[in-house]
Design a protein around this motif. Structure first.
Motif, PDB file in Angstrom:
ATOM      1  N   MET A  60      47.886 -35.530  56.782  1.00 31.93           N
ATOM      2  CA  MET A  60      48.586 -36.357  55.840  1.00 31.93           C
ATOM      3  C   MET A  60      48.207 -36.201  54.515  1.00 31.93           C
ATOM      4  SD  MET A  60      48.731 -40.041  58.046  1.00 31.93           S
ATOM      5  CE  MET A  60      49.992 -40.565  56.897  1.00 31.93           C
ATOM      6  N   THR A  61      49.159 -36.576  53.695  1.00 28.55           N
ATOM      7  CA  THR A  61      48.779 -36.372  52.175  1.00 28.55           C
ATOM      8  C   THR A  61      47.903 -37.544  51.883  1.00 28.55           C
ATOM      9  OG1 THR A  61      50.982 -37.353  51.756  1.00 28.55           O
ATOM     10  CG2 THR A  61      50.976 -34.975  51.735  1.00 28.55           C
ATOM     11  N   GLU A  75      48.774 -39.646  49.525  1.00 28.64           N
ATOM     12  CA  GLU A  75      49.544 -40.651  49.044  1.00 28.64           C
ATOM     13  C   GLU A  75      50.197 -41.396  50.384  1.00 28.64           C
ATOM     14  OE1 GLU A  75      49.145 -37.642  45.998  1.00 28.64           O
ATOM     15  OE2 GLU A  75      49.860 -37.579  47.878  1.00 28.64           O
ATOM     16  N   ALA A  76      50.403 -40.566  51.391  1.00 32.19           N
ATOM     17  CA  ALA A  76      51.081 -41.068  52.707  1.00 32.19           C
ATOM     18  C   ALA A  76      49.801 -41.815  53.211  1.00 32.19           C
ATOM     19  CB  ALA A  76      51.554 -39.866  53.615  1.00 32.19           C
ATOM     20  N   ARG A  77      48.464 -41.397  53.505  1.00 25.14           N
ATOM     21  CA  ARG A  77      47.335 -42.068  53.776  1.00 25.14           C
ATOM     22  C   ARG A  77      47.196 -43.263  53.091  1.00 25.14           C
ATOM     23  NH1 ARG A  77      42.717 -43.837  53.068  1.00 25.14           N
ATOM     24  NH2 ARG A  77      41.133 -43.871  54.674  1.00 25.14           N
ATOM     25  N   LEU A 119      49.807 -45.841  54.445  1.00 27.38           N
ATOM     26  CA  LEU A 119      49.532 -46.197  55.843  1.00 27.38           C
ATOM     27  C   LEU A 119      48.590 -47.162  55.718  1.00 27.38           C
ATOM     28  CD1 LEU A 119      50.655 -45.853  58.663  1.00 27.38           C
ATOM     29  CD2 LEU A 119      48.973 -43.882  59.039  1.00 27.38           C
ATOM     30  N   ARG A 138      53.919 -35.408  55.195  1.00 26.37           N
ATOM     31  CA  ARG A 138      54.633 -36.652  54.828  1.00 26.37           C
ATOM     32  C   ARG A 138      54.901 -37.419  55.899  1.00 26.37           C
ATOM     33  NH1 ARG A 138      58.829 -36.060  51.831  1.00 26.37           N
ATOM     34  NH2 ARG A 138      59.425 -34.102  52.845  1.00 26.37           N
ATOM     35  N   GLN A 139      54.839 -36.994  57.341  1.00 31.91           N
ATOM     36  CA  GLN A 139      55.273 -37.830  58.374  1.00 31.91           C
ATOM     37  C   GLN A 139      54.103 -38.116  59.452  1.00 31.91           C
ATOM     38  OE1 GLN A 139      56.525 -34.537  57.851  1.00 31.91           O
ATOM     39  NE2 GLN A 139      58.161 -35.164  56.490  1.00 31.91           N
ATOM     40  N   ARG A 190      56.859 -45.999  48.598  1.00 36.15           N
ATOM     41  CA  ARG A 190      56.152 -44.704  49.058  1.00 36.15           C
ATOM     42  C   ARG A 190      56.737 -44.202  50.306  1.00 36.15           C
ATOM     43  NH1 ARG A 190      50.026 -46.693  48.448  1.00 36.15           N
ATOM     44  NH2 ARG A 190      51.130 -48.587  49.572  1.00 36.15           N
ATOM     45  N   VAL A 191      57.538 -45.212  51.047  1.00 38.85           N
ATOM     46  CA  VAL A 191      58.558 -44.598  52.433  1.00 38.85           C
ATOM     47  C   VAL A 191      59.663 -44.096  52.167  1.00 38.85           C
ATOM     48  CG1 VAL A 191      59.040 -45.674  54.668  1.00 38.85           C
ATOM     49  CG2 VAL A 191      56.549 -46.222  53.711  1.00 38.85           C
ATOM     50  N   ASP A 203      58.535 -41.351  57.385  1.00 31.70           N
ATOM     51  CA  ASP A 203      58.447 -40.314  56.347  1.00 31.70           C
ATOM     52  C   ASP A 203      58.263 -40.901  54.993  1.00 31.70           C
ATOM     53  OD1 ASP A 203      59.074 -37.984  55.078  1.00 31.70           O
ATOM     54  OD2 ASP A 203      61.188 -37.952  55.488  1.00 31.70           O
ATOM     55  N   PHE A 204      57.068 -40.274  54.382  1.00 29.13           N
ATOM     56  CA  PHE A 204      56.776 -40.913  53.146  1.00 29.13           C
ATOM     57  C   PHE A 204      57.274 -39.817  51.943  1.00 29.13           C
ATOM     58  CE2 PHE A 204      53.523 -42.140  56.174  1.00 29.13           C
ATOM     59  CZ  PHE A 204      53.444 -43.552  55.592  1.00 29.13           C
TER      60      PHE A 204
END
Length: 170
Positions: free
Chosen positions: A1-2, A4-6, A9, A49-50, A129-130, A168-169
């Motif tokens: 994960m990126t 930012e996505a992490r 989450l 990003r997913q 961010r989502v 999906d972020f």
């Protein structure tokens, strides 16, 4: 994960635990390390990003389960939550190939925990961010989220999203 996505989450998990202290956000697939889309068997998941997240479950008396039920006999990631009588059936003609999976039996020892699962979806869609969340239309309606701009149906060519949440972020 990126990163930012992490971060998004982890923030979602913290917000969910503030409301449900015992809740653990479980993820299955993120993305492959090479950035190739699609990331088989997914139609996406290649760019970091997913992520696919587990739903929450109770026993038949409504007590929260600490973990997801063992579903090796039912296919898919986790147990599907089929439409209740009168709820929308997204793909009445079925799904193609590996996207199809059977419903669990009516006498299964678990049920969807609507409260915790809905809370997680609401936390996710409230986060800037989502980008979007895929769930099946019957769950979208059941959770009172029908028509929300971030809640989507992945389509009948994709895997069911009543056995997991796809996020999906940006």
């Amino acid at each position: 994960m990126t990163p930012e996505a992490r971060d998004a989450l982890v923030d979602a998990a913290s917000r969910l635990q503030a409301r449900y202290p015992e809740a653990i956000v479980r993820f299955m697939d993120g993305s492959g390390p090479d950035g190739i889309v699609p990331f088989p068997p997914h139609l996406s998941h290649g760019d970091g990003r997913q992520v696919d997240l587990a739903l929450y479950y109770t026993d038949t008396e409504g007590h929260p389960l600490a973990d997801v039920p063992d579903t090796r006999n039912w296919g898919g990631y986790w147990p599907a939550e089929p439409p209740l009588p009168g709820e929308r059936v997204a793909c009445p003609e079925g799904r193609s190939g590996r996207a199809e999976k059977p419903d669990p039996p009516a006498d299964r020892p678990w049920r969807l925990d609507n409260g915790r699962t809905k809370a997680l979806v609401e936390i996710l869609i409230a986060d800037d961010r989502v980008r979007r969340v895929f769930i099946e239309p019957h769950l979208e309606e059941r959770f009172g989220l029908w028509g929300h701009s971030k809640v989507r149906f992945a389509g009948c060519q994709a895997a069911r999203h009543d056995d997991h949440i796809h996020v999906d972020f940006f």
